[in-house]
Design a protein around this motif. Structure first.
Motif, PDB file in Angstrom:
ATOM      1  N   UNK A  40       0.825  -1.201   0.000  1.00 49.63           N
ATOM      2  CA  UNK A  40       0.000   0.000   0.000  1.00 49.63           C
ATOM      3  C   UNK A  40       0.862   1.254   0.000  1.00 49.63           C
ATOM      4  N   UNK A  41       1.954   1.230   0.767  1.00 49.29           N
ATOM      5  CA  UNK A  41       2.882   2.363   0.777  1.00 49.29           C
ATOM      6  C   UNK A  41       3.451   2.585  -0.620  1.00 49.29           C
ATOM      7  N   UNK A  42       3.809   1.494  -1.290  1.00 46.73           N
ATOM      8  CA  UNK A  42       4.340   1.604  -2.649  1.00 46.73           C
ATOM      9  C   UNK A  42       3.309   2.226  -3.587  1.00 46.73           C
ATOM     10  N   UNK A  43       2.068   1.791  -3.477  1.00 50.20           N
ATOM     11  CA  UNK A  43       1.015   2.348  -4.327  1.00 50.20           C
ATOM     12  C   UNK A  43       0.856   3.843  -4.101  1.00 50.20           C
ATOM     13  N   UNK A  44       0.915   4.259  -2.846  1.00 47.09           N
ATOM     14  CA  UNK A  44       0.803   5.687  -2.537  1.00 47.09           C
ATOM     15  C   UNK A  44       1.959   6.471  -3.157  1.00 47.09           C
ATOM     16  N   UNK A  45       3.172   5.889  -3.066  1.00 46.02           N
ATOM     17  CA  UNK A  45       4.339   6.553  -3.647  1.00 46.02           C
ATOM     18  C   UNK A  45       4.179   6.733  -5.148  1.00 46.02           C
ATOM     19  N   UNK A  46       3.774   5.661  -5.817  1.00 50.46           N
ATOM     20  CA  UNK A  46       3.648   5.699  -7.278  1.00 50.46           C
ATOM     21  C   UNK A  46       2.541   6.656  -7.710  1.00 50.46           C
ATOM     22  N   UNK A  47       1.426   6.644  -6.975  1.00 51.89           N
ATOM     23  CA  UNK A  47       0.259   7.438  -7.378  1.00 51.89           C
ATOM     24  C   UNK A  47       0.387   8.912  -7.035  1.00 51.89           C
ATOM     25  N   UNK A  48       0.991   9.221  -5.891  1.00 51.22           N
ATOM     26  CA  UNK A  48       0.904  10.594  -5.388  1.00 51.22           C
ATOM     27  C   UNK A  48       2.234  11.339  -5.331  1.00 51.22           C
ATOM     28  N   UNK A  49       3.362  10.636  -5.416  1.00 53.51           N
ATOM     29  CA  UNK A  49       4.650  11.328  -5.304  1.00 53.51           C
ATOM     30  C   UNK A  49       5.309  11.457  -6.664  1.00 53.51           C
ATOM     31  N   UNK A  50       5.871  12.626  -6.931  1.00 55.93           N
ATOM     32  CA  UNK A  50       6.588  12.825  -8.187  1.00 55.93           C
ATOM     33  C   UNK A  50       7.891  12.032  -8.162  1.00 55.93           C
ATOM     34  N   UNK A  51       8.437  11.763  -9.343  1.00 55.15           N
ATOM     35  CA  UNK A  51       9.597  10.882  -9.429  1.00 55.15           C
ATOM     36  C   UNK A  51      10.831  11.471  -8.753  1.00 55.15           C
ATOM     37  N   UNK A  52      11.010  12.789  -8.793  1.00 60.04           N
ATOM     38  CA  UNK A  52      12.192  13.369  -8.144  1.00 60.04           C
ATOM     39  C   UNK A  52      12.182  13.074  -6.646  1.00 60.04           C
ATOM     40  N   UNK A  53      11.012  13.124  -6.021  1.00 60.36           N
ATOM     41  CA  UNK A  53      10.907  12.826  -4.594  1.00 60.36           C
ATOM     42  C   UNK A  53      11.150  11.339  -4.332  1.00 60.36           C
ATOM     43  N   UNK A  54      10.666  10.477  -5.228  1.00 56.85           N
ATOM     44  CA  UNK A  54      10.864   9.040  -5.055  1.00 56.85           C
ATOM     45  C   UNK A  54      12.326   8.662  -5.224  1.00 56.85           C
ATOM     46  N   UNK A  55      13.006   9.264  -6.175  1.00 53.37           N
ATOM     47  CA  UNK A  55      14.435   8.985  -6.365  1.00 53.37           C
ATOM     48  C   UNK A  55      15.228   9.458  -5.155  1.00 53.37           C
ATOM     49  N   UNK A  56      14.917  10.651  -4.663  1.00 55.66           N
ATOM     50  CA  UNK A  56      15.622  11.173  -3.489  1.00 55.66           C
ATOM     51  C   UNK A  56      15.422  10.263  -2.283  1.00 55.66           C
ATOM     52  N   UNK A  57      14.180   9.857  -2.051  1.00 52.28           N
ATOM     53  CA  UNK A  57      13.892   8.977  -0.914  1.00 52.28           C
ATOM     54  C   UNK A  57      14.580   7.627  -1.077  1.00 52.28           C
ATOM     55  N   UNK A  58      14.622   7.113  -2.304  1.00 48.15           N
ATOM     56  CA  UNK A  58      15.275   5.827  -2.554  1.00 48.15           C
ATOM     57  C   UNK A  58      16.769   5.898  -2.254  1.00 48.15           C
ATOM     58  N   UNK A  59      17.426   6.955  -2.711  1.00 43.12           N
ATOM     59  CA  UNK A  59      18.871   7.098  -2.474  1.00 43.12           C
ATOM     60  C   UNK A  59      19.177   7.156  -0.978  1.00 43.12           C
ATOM     61  N   UNK A  60      18.360   7.888  -0.232  1.00 50.84           N
ATOM     62  CA  UNK A  60      18.584   7.989   1.209  1.00 50.84           C
ATOM     63  C   UNK A  60      18.324   6.647   1.902  1.00 50.84           C
TER      64      UNK A  60
END
Length: 219
Positions: free
Chosen positions: A136-156
């Protein structure tokens, strides 16, 4: 430490159930990059990680990957035994991200224990609930977060897992984790580099400004 020390509810199981698990266990050493489980037609059994790191991901019809969850020491994977859950099957692939040692519990053996043992059933439900929360967290990330934020969060998140700011990651592997195209990730990382947040080199991304990256990932 042996299996008894890794299985969280070992002391709550009846002696007969303990014996059933031990008699049917197999231990495997998996090399980095090897695929352990491939789709819902493959009933590998339940996996209990002794050491190493696994990645569970789904594959689109176009061949794009996206990471659903990851498994570390002492983590139990239920979806590798999807045949045990006839009403909830998932076409998930599981691959070793590092050299990994694990135990495999045959699905039918675990099913028998779970049907007869309340502690095993409760523990299984807890693991299942945790996995669904990650989905569910993944779905929220994909649906509501822009890719720049997802890449930043992934790197951290990667830096926290590896304990270093120098990440041995290709743009392709980042794209696979996030379910996007390599070219898109490359453009994003170059933007991060221009802003002083990362430094790029062949096969690696070094985080240069954690605070700035975190601020982007949390907005």
């Amino acid at each position: 430490m042996d299996f008894q020390g890794y299985f969280p509810i070992w002391d709550k199981l009846a002696p007969g159930h303990q014996e059933m698990l031990l008699d049917n266990l197999t231990e495997r050493n998996i090399k980095k990059g090897a695929v352990i489980h491939n789709g819902d037609m493959d009933c590998t059994g339940l996996l209990l990680v002794r050491s190493g790191q696994l990645r569970a991901y789904i594959l689109s019809a176009e061949g794009r990957e996206i990471t659903v969850y990851r498994l570390f020491d002492r983590d139990l994977c239920l979806f590798s035994a999807s045949c045990m859950m006839r009403s909830a099957q998932f076409d998930i692939t599981i691959q070793a991200e590092k050299d990994t040692r694990l135990w495999v519990i045959p699905a039918e053996v675990y099913r028998q224990v779970m049907e007869q043992s309340a502690p095993a059933a409760n523990y299984t439900n807890e693991v299942m609930a945790a996995r669904f929360s990650e989905v569910m967290w993944l779905m929220e990330q994909v649906m509501w977060k822009s890719l720049d934020k997802r890449v930043a969060a992934f790197l951290l998140a990667e830096a926290a897992i590896e304990g270093t700011l120098l990440l041995r990651l290709t743009h392709e592997s980042i794209a696979n984790h996030l379910g996007t195209h390599r070219e898109v990730v490359t453009r994003m990382l170059r933007y991060f580099q221009s802003e002083g947040m990362v430094r790029l080199s062949r096969g690696a991304v070094e985080i240069m400004d954690e605070k700035k990256l975190a601020a982007l990932g949390n907005t």
